[in-house]
Design an enzyme around this catalytic site. Structure first.
Site, PDB file in Angstrom:
ATOM      1  N   ASN A   7      -9.574   8.232  -0.727  1.00  0.00           N
ATOM      2  CA  ASN A   7      -8.392   7.560  -0.177  1.00  0.00           C
ATOM      3  C   ASN A   7      -7.224   7.701  -1.161  1.00  0.00           C
ATOM      4  O   ASN A   7      -7.340   7.324  -2.333  1.00  0.00           O
ATOM      5  CB  ASN A   7      -8.736   6.083   0.067  1.00  0.00           C
ATOM      6  CG  ASN A   7      -7.578   5.325   0.667  1.00  0.00           C
ATOM      7  OD1 ASN A   7      -6.463   5.377   0.152  1.00  0.00           O
ATOM      8  ND2 ASN A   7      -7.827   4.615   1.750  1.00  0.00           N
ATOM      9  N   HIS A  10      -3.067   4.915  -2.938  1.00  0.00           N
ATOM     10  CA  HIS A  10      -2.474   4.366  -4.164  1.00  0.00           C
ATOM     11  C   HIS A  10      -1.608   5.362  -4.910  1.00  0.00           C
ATOM     12  O   HIS A  10      -0.763   4.975  -5.712  1.00  0.00           O
ATOM     13  CB  HIS A  10      -3.563   3.775  -5.061  1.00  0.00           C
ATOM     14  CG  HIS A  10      -4.161   2.564  -4.415  1.00  0.00           C
ATOM     15  ND1 HIS A  10      -3.440   1.417  -4.221  1.00  0.00           N
ATOM     16  CD2 HIS A  10      -5.355   2.358  -3.847  1.00  0.00           C
ATOM     17  CE1 HIS A  10      -4.179   0.534  -3.577  1.00  0.00           C
ATOM     18  NE2 HIS A  10      -5.350   1.082  -3.335  1.00  0.00           N
ATOM     19  N   HIS A  43      -4.021   5.774   4.867  1.00  0.00           N
ATOM     20  CA  HIS A  43      -3.732   4.686   5.799  1.00  0.00           C
ATOM     21  C   HIS A  43      -2.225   4.681   6.046  1.00  0.00           C
ATOM     22  O   HIS A  43      -1.454   4.354   5.145  1.00  0.00           O
ATOM     23  CB  HIS A  43      -4.200   3.370   5.170  1.00  0.00           C
ATOM     24  CG  HIS A  43      -4.039   2.185   6.065  1.00  0.00           C
ATOM     25  ND1 HIS A  43      -4.534   0.950   5.742  1.00  0.00           N
ATOM     26  CD2 HIS A  43      -3.455   2.036   7.280  1.00  0.00           C
ATOM     27  CE1 HIS A  43      -4.256   0.093   6.719  1.00  0.00           C
ATOM     28  NE2 HIS A  43      -3.592   0.734   7.658  1.00  0.00           N
ATOM     29  N   ARG A  45       0.375   2.745   7.306  1.00  0.00           N
ATOM     30  CA  ARG A  45       0.576   1.353   7.749  1.00  0.00           C
ATOM     31  C   ARG A  45       1.845   1.237   8.570  1.00  0.00           C
ATOM     32  O   ARG A  45       2.788   2.010   8.384  1.00  0.00           O
ATOM     33  CB  ARG A  45       0.656   0.429   6.529  1.00  0.00           C
ATOM     34  CG  ARG A  45      -0.634   0.337   5.748  1.00  0.00           C
ATOM     35  CD  ARG A  45      -0.526  -0.703   4.648  1.00  0.00           C
ATOM     36  NE  ARG A  45      -0.569  -2.038   5.187  1.00  0.00           N
ATOM     37  CZ  ARG A  45      -1.623  -2.849   5.125  1.00  0.00           C
ATOM     38  NH1 ARG A  45      -2.725  -2.460   4.525  1.00  0.00           N
ATOM     39  NH2 ARG A  45      -1.563  -4.040   5.650  1.00  0.00           N
ATOM     40  N   ARG A  49       4.334   1.022   3.752  1.00  0.00           N
ATOM     41  CA  ARG A  49       4.512   0.586   2.364  1.00  0.00           C
ATOM     42  C   ARG A  49       4.042   1.626   1.349  1.00  0.00           C
ATOM     43  O   ARG A  49       4.468   1.612   0.214  1.00  0.00           O
ATOM     44  CB  ARG A  49       3.794  -0.739   2.116  1.00  0.00           C
ATOM     45  CG  ARG A  49       2.296  -0.650   2.123  1.00  0.00           C
ATOM     46  CD  ARG A  49       1.656  -1.916   1.647  1.00  0.00           C
ATOM     47  NE  ARG A  49       1.805  -2.991   2.594  1.00  0.00           N
ATOM     48  CZ  ARG A  49       0.981  -4.035   2.643  1.00  0.00           C
ATOM     49  NH1 ARG A  49      -0.015  -4.132   1.791  1.00  0.00           N
ATOM     50  NH2 ARG A  49       1.144  -4.979   3.540  1.00  0.00           N
ATOM     51  N   GLU A  70      -6.480   6.387   8.700  1.00  0.00           N
ATOM     52  CA  GLU A  70      -6.676   4.948   8.960  1.00  0.00           C
ATOM     53  C   GLU A  70      -5.404   4.408   9.565  1.00  0.00           C
ATOM     54  O   GLU A  70      -4.305   4.701   9.075  1.00  0.00           O
ATOM     55  CB  GLU A  70      -6.914   4.198   7.645  1.00  0.00           C
ATOM     56  CG  GLU A  70      -8.286   4.293   7.099  1.00  0.00           C
ATOM     57  CD  GLU A  70      -8.363   3.513   5.794  1.00  0.00           C
ATOM     58  OE1 GLU A  70      -7.535   2.620   5.548  1.00  0.00           O
ATOM     59  OE2 GLU A  70      -9.243   3.842   5.002  1.00  0.00           O
ATOM     60  N   THR A 101      -6.385  -4.142   3.214  1.00  0.00           N
ATOM     61  CA  THR A 101      -7.088  -4.549   4.432  1.00  0.00           C
ATOM     62  C   THR A 101      -8.065  -5.673   4.122  1.00  0.00           C
ATOM     63  O   THR A 101      -8.883  -5.564   3.218  1.00  0.00           O
ATOM     64  CB  THR A 101      -7.855  -3.332   5.003  1.00  0.00           C
ATOM     65  OG1 THR A 101      -6.980  -2.213   5.002  1.00  0.00           O
ATOM     66  CG2 THR A 101      -8.342  -3.620   6.411  1.00  0.00           C
ATOM     67  N   GLU A 151     -17.158   2.120  10.371  1.00  0.00           N
ATOM     68  CA  GLU A 151     -17.112   2.101   8.911  1.00  0.00           C
ATOM     69  C   GLU A 151     -17.439   0.671   8.494  1.00  0.00           C
ATOM     70  O   GLU A 151     -16.696  -0.257   8.822  1.00  0.00           O
ATOM     71  CB  GLU A 151     -15.730   2.512   8.388  1.00  0.00           C
ATOM     72  CG  GLU A 151     -15.677   2.454   6.854  1.00  0.00           C
ATOM     73  CD  GLU A 151     -14.390   2.993   6.260  1.00  0.00           C
ATOM     74  OE1 GLU A 151     -13.813   3.956   6.813  1.00  0.00           O
ATOM     75  OE2 GLU A 151     -13.969   2.447   5.222  1.00  0.00           O
ATOM     76  N   HIS A 190     -14.473   0.234   0.992  1.00  0.00           N
ATOM     77  CA  HIS A 190     -13.608  -0.854   0.534  1.00  0.00           C
ATOM     78  C   HIS A 190     -14.209  -1.537  -0.691  1.00  0.00           C
ATOM     79  O   HIS A 190     -15.293  -2.098  -0.626  1.00  0.00           O
ATOM     80  CB  HIS A 190     -13.351  -1.909   1.617  1.00  0.00           C
ATOM     81  CG  HIS A 190     -12.007  -2.582   1.415  1.00  0.00           C
ATOM     82  ND1 HIS A 190     -11.794  -3.510   0.449  1.00  0.00           N
ATOM     83  CD2 HIS A 190     -10.820  -2.403   2.042  1.00  0.00           C
ATOM     84  CE1 HIS A 190     -10.536  -3.892   0.492  1.00  0.00           C
ATOM     85  NE2 HIS A 190      -9.914  -3.234   1.447  1.00  0.00           N
TER      86      HIS A 190
END
Ligand code: PXP
Length: 262
Positions: A7, A10, A43, A45, A49, A70, A101, A151, A190
């Protein structure tokens, strides 16, 4: 053996902190793949962000492994996904106030709206996975929704203290087995870290783990000294020639003639 989805959210978080162009999740995705990532996860969003539309468009064209998008189950996001055709969509709950999340989707109460979005995505040839807690009723509702994948949310396991962790792990093991009995294929993610990932990776039937934050944290740790060394080199031994203007090392592209000669 479980595969690894990396992922990259970040990386975009760091870029957006300055609203600049670096670090770029698109170029760093190549390094993640070189390191052995079986898939790239981002992801997008609703509040944009971290990951931006431009990122997913470029990743779609450059990722050579698999792109897992995602997103929230909304009309806007479904339209973007159908345009993009990622290799998988993972539907997640989304709240603007949350840092990340929190909790899995409530598939039981989500109703027909969620099923319609799943149908639209699968109708466009995109496999859909639902991010859910390893809860028997949520898994049954997931199977009824028409999705083929779930998931499992590993946040509870990751956050549990030493004495509670075996119980949380047992929930994931049971959830994975139950999901498979319901005909679902199983990923998880996660909060997984270098310290807690192995028991989850060893669960029978676990197909892919999506991991982000801990890998980015490790990348800073193992890459920071080299980054500082390179900057120190420039600061301590700068080239004395002017970089810009008259006699510059870096030529203004406007001053290059048609033959490419300065
Ligand atoms: N899976 C889902 C559905 C997520 O929302 C996240 C966080 O964006 C992850 C996996 C990765 O979590 P982490 O960054 O804690 O590894």
């Amino acid at each position: 053996m479980a595969s690894l989805g990396v992922n990259l959210d970040h990386i975009a978080t760091v870029r957006q902190a300055r609203r600049t162009v670096e670090p770029d999740p698109v170029t760093l995705a190549v390094l993640a793949e070189l390191g052995g990532a079986d898939g790239i996860t981002v992801h997008l969003r609703e509040d944009r962000r971290h990951i931006q539309d431009r990122d997913v468009e470029l990743l779609r064209r450059t990722v050579r492994s698999r792109l897992n998008l995602e997103m929230a189950a909304t009309a806007e996001m479904v339209a973007i996904a159908i345009d993009l055709v990622p290799d998988m969509v993972t539907l997640v709950p989304e709240k603007r106030e949350e840092v990340t999340t929190e909790g899995g989707l409530d598939v039981i109460t989500a109703g027909d709206g969620l099923c319609r979005h799943i149908q639209q995505l699968q109708g466009a040839g995109i496999p859909v996975s639902l991010f859910v807690d390893a809860d028997a009723e949520q898994l049954k509702a997931s199977a009824r929704s028409g999705a083929r994948w779930v998931e499992l949310h590993t946040g509870g396991y990751a956050d549990a203290n030493w004495s509670q962790q075996p119980l949380e792990l047992a929930r994931l093991v049971e959830g994975c087995q139950r999901a498979q009995e319901l005909g679902l294929r199983v990923n998880a993610g996660h909060g997984l870290t270098y310290q807690n990932v192995e028991p989850v990776a060893a669960i029978d039937g676990m197909e892919e783990l999506n991991i982000g934050h801990t890998i980015m944290a490790r990348a800073l740790a193992v890459g920071l000294s080299e980054a500082v060394r390179q900057m120190k080199q420039l600061v301590s031994s700068p080239r004395r020639e002017p970089l810009f203007g008259e006699g510059a090392l870096l030529q203004n592209p406007d001053s290059v003639d048609v033959e490419g000669q300065p």
